[in-house]
Design a protein around this motif. Structure first.
Motif: not given
Length: 236
Positions: A8, A11-12, A15
Motif C-alpha cells: 500500500t 503504491e502511494r 501508483p
C-alpha cells in the motif's frame, strides 16, 4: 510491517496506474517471500550480485526499478534459476517500480531534474523539460558512472529535456523542442535518431540516469541502498 501494508505504501509512492501498458504484470510484488517486512534493501537492478547482497543483509524485501523477469518464463534454469533460488531460499520479497516510478512525483525524472538543478520545469509524455544553467561537462560530473557523449554540438544549454532510461524517441524529441528545449538528455541513442535530431543529444548510461532516484528513495524511506554500477571501460 505486514507485506500488504508495505505494498500500500509503495503504491502511494508510485501508483501502478502510472505505468506504461507494457509493464502490466511486470511491476509490483513479483517474487513472494516473508509476510513480515523489517529490513528493506533497494537497488536499480536485481542482478545476482544485488540479490546476494540483500540476502546477506537479512533483507525481507528488495525494491528495484527493473524486473529480472522481463520475458515470459517458460523454463527455470541457468541464471534465472540461480537468481530465483537465492531469493526464495532467503525468503526475500522482490518488488518492482518501473515506468510508474518514472512518471511519479519524486520519481526517476523528478530526481534527475533536481540533481541537474533544472527550474521552471514542464512535464512531457515521458520526462521533463526545464531551464538549465549547466554545460555538458558539469552535467556529466553530476551523474554517476562518469561521462556522457554529445551529438550535434556542445554549446550553451539554456533549456534541457531529461528522460530517464531509453528515451531517445523522435516524437519525444519533437515534444521537447515544442517546450523550448535546446538539448535532450537520455540513454541508448540510435545513430539514425541522433542524425535526425533538431537539437543536440546528450547520451548518458541507463544506470547514470536512473540509479540516483533509487538511491534517493532508499534514503527517504530509511532502507539499505545497494550500488551496482556496470563495469564500463572507455577505450580511446
Amino acid at each position: 510491517m505486514d507485506i500488504r501494508r508495505f505494498i500500500t505504501v509503495m503504491e502511494r509512492v508510485a501508483p501502478p496506474e502510472l505505468a506504461e501498458d507494457y509493464d502490466v504484470g511486470r511491476i509490483g510484488l513479483i517474487v513472494e517471500g516473508r509476510d513480515d517486512i523489517g529490513t528493506v534493501c533497494c537497488a536499480l537492478d536485481a542482478t545476482q550480485r544485488v540479490v546476494e547482497a540483500a540476502a546477506r543483509a537479512g533483507a525481507d524485501m528488495l525494491v528495484v526499478h527493473h524486473t529480472p523477469l522481463w520475458n515470459p518464463v517458460t523454463t527455470v534454469r541457468g541464471a534465472t534459476s540461480h537468481l530465483l533460488r537465492t531469493l526464495l531460499s532467503a525468503g526475500v520479497n522482490l518488488y518492482v517500480m518501473h515506468t510508474n516510478f518514472d512518471h511519479a512525483e519524486g520519481g526517476v525524472n523528478d530526481t534527475l531534474a533536481a540533481r541537474l538543478g533544472l527550474s521552471a520545469t514542464e512535464r512531457m509524455a515521458a520526462g521533463l523539460v526545464g531551464d538549465c544553467s549547466l554545460d555538458a561537462g558539469e552535467i556529466a560530473r553530476r551523474l554517476p558512472g562518469g561521462g556522457i557523449r554529445v551529438y550535434g554540438g556542445g554549446g550553451a544549454i539554456r533549456r534541457l529535456a531529461v528522460v530517464g532510461g531509453s528515451g531517445f524517441d523522435p516524437d519525444l524529441i519533437r515534444e521537447a523542442v515544442d517546450l523550448g528545449a535546446d538539448a535532450f538528455l537520455s540513454a541508448e541513442l540510435k545513430h539514425s535518431v541522433a542524425r535526425a535530431s533538431p537539437i543536440p543529444c546528450l547520451e548518458a548510461t541507463h544506470y547514470a540516469l536512473e540509479a540516483p532516484a533509487m538511491e534517493a528513495l532508499s534514503s527517504r524511506m530509511g532502507w539499505h541502498y545497494i550500488p551496482d554500477p556496470p563495469h564500463v571501460v572507455v577505450v580511446p
